[in-house]
Motif scaffolding. Structure first.
Motif, PDB file in Angstrom:
ATOM      1  N   TYR A   1       0.853  -1.184   0.000  1.00  0.00           N
ATOM      2  CA  TYR A   1       0.000   0.000   0.000  1.00  0.00           C
ATOM      3  C   TYR A   1       0.889   1.235   0.000  1.00  0.00           C
ATOM      4  O   TYR A   1       1.862   1.322   0.754  1.00  0.00           O
ATOM      5  CB  TYR A   1      -0.900   0.021   1.242  1.00  0.00           C
TER       6      TYR A   1
ATOM      7  N   VAL B   1     -15.944   5.778   7.010  1.00  0.00           N
ATOM      8  CA  VAL B   1     -15.269   4.641   6.374  1.00  0.00           C
ATOM      9  C   VAL B   1     -16.274   3.503   6.198  1.00  0.00           C
ATOM     10  O   VAL B   1     -16.941   3.098   7.157  1.00  0.00           O
ATOM     11  CB  VAL B   1     -14.082   4.149   7.225  1.00  0.00           C
TER      12      VAL B   1
ATOM     13  N   CYS C   1     -16.295  -0.392   5.197  1.00  0.00           N
ATOM     14  CA  CYS C   1     -15.296  -1.452   5.059  1.00  0.00           C
ATOM     15  C   CYS C   1     -15.919  -2.832   5.253  1.00  0.00           C
ATOM     16  O   CYS C   1     -17.078  -2.964   5.652  1.00  0.00           O
ATOM     17  CB  CYS C   1     -14.154  -1.241   6.052  1.00  0.00           C
TER      18      CYS C   1
ATOM     19  N   VAL D   1      -7.072   9.280   7.374  1.00  0.00           N
ATOM     20  CA  VAL D   1      -7.380   8.675   6.089  1.00  0.00           C
ATOM     21  C   VAL D   1      -6.311   7.676   5.680  1.00  0.00           C
ATOM     22  O   VAL D   1      -6.603   6.545   5.255  1.00  0.00           O
ATOM     23  CB  VAL D   1      -7.558   9.753   5.006  1.00  0.00           C
ATOM     24  N   ASP D   2      -5.043   8.079   5.802  1.00  0.00           N
ATOM     25  CA  ASP D   2      -3.962   7.174   5.409  1.00  0.00           C
ATOM     26  C   ASP D   2      -3.921   5.926   6.286  1.00  0.00           C
ATOM     27  O   ASP D   2      -3.639   4.817   5.806  1.00  0.00           O
ATOM     28  CB  ASP D   2      -2.615   7.901   5.472  1.00  0.00           C
TER      29      ASP D   2
ATOM     30  N   LYS E   1      -6.708   3.646   5.114  1.00  0.00           N
ATOM     31  CA  LYS E   1      -6.361   3.014   3.849  1.00  0.00           C
ATOM     32  C   LYS E   1      -5.325   1.907   4.038  1.00  0.00           C
ATOM     33  O   LYS E   1      -5.404   0.844   3.426  1.00  0.00           O
ATOM     34  CB  LYS E   1      -5.846   4.063   2.868  1.00  0.00           C
ATOM     35  N   ARG E   2      -4.391   2.160   4.919  1.00  0.00           N
ATOM     36  CA  ARG E   2      -3.319   1.167   5.155  1.00  0.00           C
ATOM     37  C   ARG E   2      -3.861  -0.133   5.731  1.00  0.00           C
ATOM     38  O   ARG E   2      -3.511  -1.225   5.283  1.00  0.00           O
ATOM     39  CB  ARG E   2      -2.264   1.756   6.092  1.00  0.00           C
TER      40      ARG E   2
ATOM     41  N   TYR F   1      -6.575  -1.980   3.135  1.00  0.00           N
ATOM     42  CA  TYR F   1      -6.195  -2.299   1.764  1.00  0.00           C
ATOM     43  C   TYR F   1      -5.846  -3.776   1.607  1.00  0.00           C
ATOM     44  O   TYR F   1      -5.049  -4.338   2.358  1.00  0.00           O
ATOM     45  CB  TYR F   1      -4.996  -1.464   1.343  1.00  0.00           C
TER      46      TYR F   1
ATOM     47  N   ASP G   1     -12.812  -3.498  -0.981  1.00  0.00           N
ATOM     48  CA  ASP G   1     -12.031  -2.964   0.140  1.00  0.00           C
ATOM     49  C   ASP G   1     -12.774  -1.855   0.874  1.00  0.00           C
ATOM     50  O   ASP G   1     -12.579  -1.648   2.064  1.00  0.00           O
ATOM     51  CB  ASP G   1     -10.683  -2.422  -0.349  1.00  0.00           C
TER      52      ASP G   1
ATOM     53  N   LYS H   1     -14.774   2.261   0.967  1.00  0.00           N
ATOM     54  CA  LYS H   1     -14.683   3.668   0.591  1.00  0.00           C
ATOM     55  C   LYS H   1     -14.416   4.516   1.833  1.00  0.00           C
ATOM     56  O   LYS H   1     -14.769   4.131   2.954  1.00  0.00           O
ATOM     57  CB  LYS H   1     -15.990   4.148  -0.052  1.00  0.00           C
ATOM     58  N   ILE H   2     -13.811   5.674   1.609  1.00  0.00           N
ATOM     59  CA  ILE H   2     -13.606   6.664   2.679  1.00  0.00           C
ATOM     60  C   ILE H   2     -14.158   7.995   2.189  1.00  0.00           C
ATOM     61  O   ILE H   2     -13.843   8.446   1.077  1.00  0.00           O
ATOM     62  CB  ILE H   2     -12.111   6.822   3.031  1.00  0.00           C
TER      63      ILE H   2
END
Length: 554
Positions: free
Chosen positions: A422, A444, A446, A512-513, A516-517, A520, A526, A528-529
């Protein structure tokens, strides 16, 4: 054409019908005591136990069990039941009666191995126990084999049916291993509650009702005064043992845990029923009450031992109820039988015969089922993948989003090693800062199985407040294509987790990061944010606004 009794024939057919309906009871108990995401899988296994077992028992199993005795060990092969087994009832009346008993032994195992066993592997197990394992030990007891010659007594199957299933469940659960999340890293036991005690209770009531057929109609006759007296005694003993075991377990859990435990008490009812099955025709009501009461304690002890000492995960208590209480009840015949029991002046011979029978059948089942399960494990595999177990077998094995209108989220997480590569992508928050004063709402969407990791990661970066909702949805792919009754489902709504957080001091790009990490995988779905501006935040209790409203007091 033999001379048959119409009353006896009707009696045996009634019993076969009631014992068949026990499949519904087992299905409800196992479904209720496990999680909603596996309900369809449990139902399918119970259904296929009976369907597959019927075919293989007809093909070869019945002959091995009831065929002409060969050396006291096995019955003569009789493919597709071509021989004559007429007695006071026609051959095929006796055949269907024996078939439903065979299916009962097979279905016991599905509960102990629930929520993590491959459906295909379970079907293979079901074939083997119905075709070979159950019929051969059944021949020893009911087919004129060596145990029958010794005088071993198991009237309706505490050992022949229930203990065989319970020991097979023990072997299977041991080889399979516990469910994800059952034991902590320090070995501590973690409860994984079933999703519906209502279904579990319905199953117990069905089984209790059907047990009158399981035990009572095993007389195979109702046309003589002796058979009528025996049937009445059996019905009373069966009911007394179940009632006493139920009360014992309720009182014990009430004293120990300060509140009566519902699921354990339901198991207590079954414990009493299993224990009395071997001797219901030879003990009096006082003996039945004692056997049932002691069976309650046996069940409690075995459940505790399996969880805390053996570390064998049995979601429904099948090992304790059927294995432990089946063995116990059979041995108790040697003590409480009115004619020949040790407590009635009969000496030790009867008791020792019962012990030998129990030990021999345990050894047979352990050896054969160990081979069966290990061969399955080494060939097609016995256990589903970690991902499949977490998502649920309904979806992964049968294409069911849920067996109900809604769904249940269980909150396990997968290993960190499941991550794929990622690369963080920075976002621009400067323009939003100028408008909103630094308050952002991050939403988020997920996969349920990734939520636990997301929660831990948010906590690690200082995010303390989360709002979490179970939702259904799909992205632009409209969900993975699934079929229902052969028809394609155009838009498949899948279970998701919606996690909302409002941040101020924690930089939104870090939030956010981080999300995502940990979410992912590189696969479709996976999630959406979404990032929103927040005009203000107000803490109702204190009236604080803005950033102050988001701070947590020590």
């Amino acid at each position: 054409m033999g001379s048959f009794s119409g009353l006896d024939t009707l009696w045996v057919l009634l019993g076969a019908t009631l014992v068949f309906f026990m499949q519904a009871g087992f299905a409800m108990v196992e479904t209720g005591f496990t999680r909603a995401k596996n309900a369809g899988n449990i139902i399918m296994k119970n259904l296929m136990d009976f369907a597959l077992g019927t075919i293989v028992f007809w093909f070869i199993g019945f002959g091995l069990m009831q065929g002409e005795d060969i050396g006291g060990f096995i019955g003569k092969l009789d493919f597709f039941i071509q021989g004559n087994y007429d007695s006071n009832v026609p051959t095929y009346v006796f055949v269907i009666f024996q078939t439903v008993f065979c299916a009962t032994a097979a279905t016991i195992v599905s509960g102990a191995m629930a929520e993590r066993t491959k459906f295909s592997s379970y079907c293979l197990y079901s074939i083997m126990i119905s075709m070979v394992v159950y019929p051969i030990s059944g021949h020893w007891i009911w087919g004129g084999g060596w145990l029958a010659e010794m005088g071993f007594h198991d009237f309706a199957g505490s050992t022949a049916v229930h203990m065989v299933g319970g020991v097979a469940a023990l072997v299977g659960a041991k080889i399979l291993g516990p469910r994800i999340g059952k034991y902590g890293k320090d070995g501590s036991v973690k409860a994984i509650p079933g999703h519906s005690l209502t279904l579990g209770a319905l199953g117990v009531f069905i089984l209790w009702f059907c047990w009158f057929g399981f035990n009572g109609t095993s007389t195979l006759s109702l046309s003589s005064p002796e058979a009528m007296l025996s049937a009445g005694n059996i019905f009373v003993n069966t009911n007394l043992a179940a009632a006493c075991a139920t009360i014992v377990v309720m009182v014990f859990t009430w004293v120990k845990y300060k509140k009566p435990d519902v699921s354990m008490t339901l198991n207590g009812s079954l414990a009493g029923l299993v224990a009395i099955t071997a001797g219901c025709d030879v003990v009096d009501p006082f003996g039945a009450a004692i056997i049932g009461s002691l069976a309650g304690f046996v069940m409690i002890f075995v459940v505790w031992f399996m969880d805390y000492k053996a570390k064998i995960d049995d979601p429904v208590g099948a090992i304790a109820v059927h294995g432990g209480c089946g063995a116990f009840g059979t041995i108790m015949v040697g003590l409480f039988a009115v004619e020949g029991g040790l407590f009635y002046g009969g000496g030790l011979d009867y008791f020792m015969t019962q012990c030998i029978g129990v030990i021999s059948v345990i050894a047979w089942v352990v050896c054969t089922m160990t081979i069966v399960f290990l061969v399955i494990k080494k060939t097609i595999g016995l256990r589903v993948s970690r991902h499949e177990e977490i998502v649920g077998l309904d979806l992964e094995e049968h294409g069911l989003v849920s067996s109900y209108a809604g769904f249940t989220f269980d909150g396990e997480s997968e290993n960190e090693e499941d991550d794929k590569s990622y690369t963080p992508t920075p976002i621009n928050t400067t323009s939003m800062s100028e408008v909103s004063g630094g308050l952002y709402k991050v939403v988020v969407i997920c996969q349920p199985e990734r939520f636990e990791r997301l929660k831990d990661a948010m906590s690690a970066i200082g995010v303390m407040g989360l709002t979490v909702t179970d939702v259904l949805g799909c992205g632009t792919q409209k969900g993975q294509t699934e079929y229902y009754r052969g028809a394609k489902v155009d838009t498949q709504l899948l279970p998701k987790i919606k996690c909302e957080v409002v941040v101020a001091k924690v930089p939104v790009d870090v939030v956010v990061d981080t999300a995502k990490r940990v979410l992912y995988t590189g696969n479709i779905g996976d999630g959406k944010i979404f990032v929103y501006e927040v005009l203000d935040a107000i803490k109702i209790r204190t009236g604080e606004q803005g950033v102050d409203a988001l701070q947590y007091e020590d």
